[in-house]
Design a protein around this motif. Structure first.
Motif, short mmCIF file in Angstrom:
data_model
loop_
_atom_site.label_atom_id
_atom_site.label_comp_id
_atom_site.label_asym_id
_atom_site.label_seq_id
_atom_site.Cartn_x
_atom_site.Cartn_y
_atom_site.Cartn_z
N GLY A 1 0.83 -1.20 0.00
CA GLY A 1 0.00 0.00 0.00
C GLY A 1 0.87 1.25 0.00
O GLY A 1 2.09 1.16 -0.01
N GLU B 1 -10.02 1.31 9.19
CA GLU B 1 -9.60 -0.07 8.99
C GLU B 1 -8.66 -0.22 7.80
O GLU B 1 -7.80 -1.10 7.77
N SER B 2 -8.79 0.66 6.81
CA SER B 2 -7.93 0.57 5.63
C SER B 2 -6.47 0.91 5.95
O SER B 2 -5.57 0.62 5.15
N ASP B 3 -6.23 1.54 7.11
CA ASP B 3 -4.86 1.85 7.51
C ASP B 3 -4.16 0.67 8.16
O ASP B 3 -2.95 0.74 8.43
#
Length: 296
Positions: free
Chosen positions: A232, A255-257
């Motif tokens: 990412g 949550e994407s982190d």
């Protein structure tokens, strides 16, 4: 005077509850001093106390979890504090000796308190100690030198501890640092992690919080720091590098982190790496309330 300190969580269609205190399982029903109320929609516990001393064992950070057949909901964090303002402690003068080119840490050791202190390292004239990639202040308040130079010798390294909540500033006893000339300064050294240690660590956080990942290194010449997110990219709209790239601050996380973040330290002699495993949990719509009511 008595203190009434309840913790209440309200849900819809929740069947079972559990608590953690400072990240460890906590069951209030096993403590005879706590009063527990529970029904199908809430779970609360409280204590009646005549002194602050009897409340001290309950200081900490509390999180409630509610589970049913549809999954789990997590409350916001509630913090119970019973501190009195920190006071100045009598200290002995400290003298630290080390060789030119070596790394060193000057410790602040602020008074124990649940209040988060702000640390400033100053000299006797209240001028800030000059910070750089080589000299940084860690999250623990200590002063880190990646390597020493002869100019670092002085008698007035003073850690000033500020508590905003109580408008208190405490000046620690000045530290004397004596740097001895050494041929070791001519020998370059590969980077080595001072804080945290080389390897891996896991960091848990709740959605919406701010997370600070730290990477302090020693080495000669002074290592450069880069941060990477594996599988990412860093979201620079919510990411700030601070303290000469030794601190990575992620704000309003989601949550994407979640994922692996690598701190990579390099100089002409080699590389050192630390990997943070960041796990972000979602916060439910349940409500967590804490309030204090004084009863005369």
């Amino acid at each position: 005077m008595s203190s009434f300190c309840p913790f209440t969580v309200s849900f819809s269609f929740c069947f079972s509850f559990s608590w953690t205190k400072d990240g460890k399982p906590f069951d209030p029903s096993t403590d005879t001093e706590l009063k527990v109320t529970k029904n199908s929609g809430s779970f609360a516990f409280y204590t009646l106390s005549n002194t602050m001393d009897t409340l001290k064992p309950y200081q900490g950070k509390y999180i409630c979890y509610a589970t049913n057949d549809l999954g789990m909901a997590v409350s916001n964090e509630a913090i119970l504090r019973t501190d009195v303002p920190p006071t100045q402690q009598k200290e002995k003068k400290v003298t630290v000796k080390s060789d030119e080119g070596s790394s060193i840490v000057l410790k602040c050791n602020p008074p124990q308190s649940s209040m988060e202190p702000i640390i400033h390292w100053m000299d006797r004239k209240l001028h800030h100690i000059q910070l750089s990639k080589r000299v940084v202040v860690g999250k623990d308040g200590n002063l880190y030198f990646a390597h020493l130079t002869m100019d670092d010798s002085r008698e007035d390294y003073t850690c000033n501890v500020q508590y905003l909540a109580t408008r208190t500033i405490l000046a620690k006893e000045p530290i004397t640092l004596k740097v001895n000339p050494s041929n070791s300064v001519l020998r370059n050294r590969r980077p080595h992690m001072m804080r945290p240690a080389e390897g891996e660590s896991t960091y848990h956080a709740l959605r919406g919080q701010t997370v600070e990942l730290e990477c302090i290194v020693q080495g000669l010449p002074t290592p450069e720091i880069t941060w990477l997110k594996k599988e990412g990219e860093l979201d620079y709209s919510r990411t700030i590098k601070d303290m000469f790239d030794r601190l990575l601050r992620l704000s309003d996380i989601s949550e994407s982190d979640s994922g692996e973040y690598q701190c990579i330290a390099k100089n002409t002699q080699g590389t050192a790496i630390h990997t943070y495993h960041l796990k972000v949990e979602g916060v439910s719509h349940c409500l967590l309330h804490r309030h204090t009511q004084n009863q005369k």
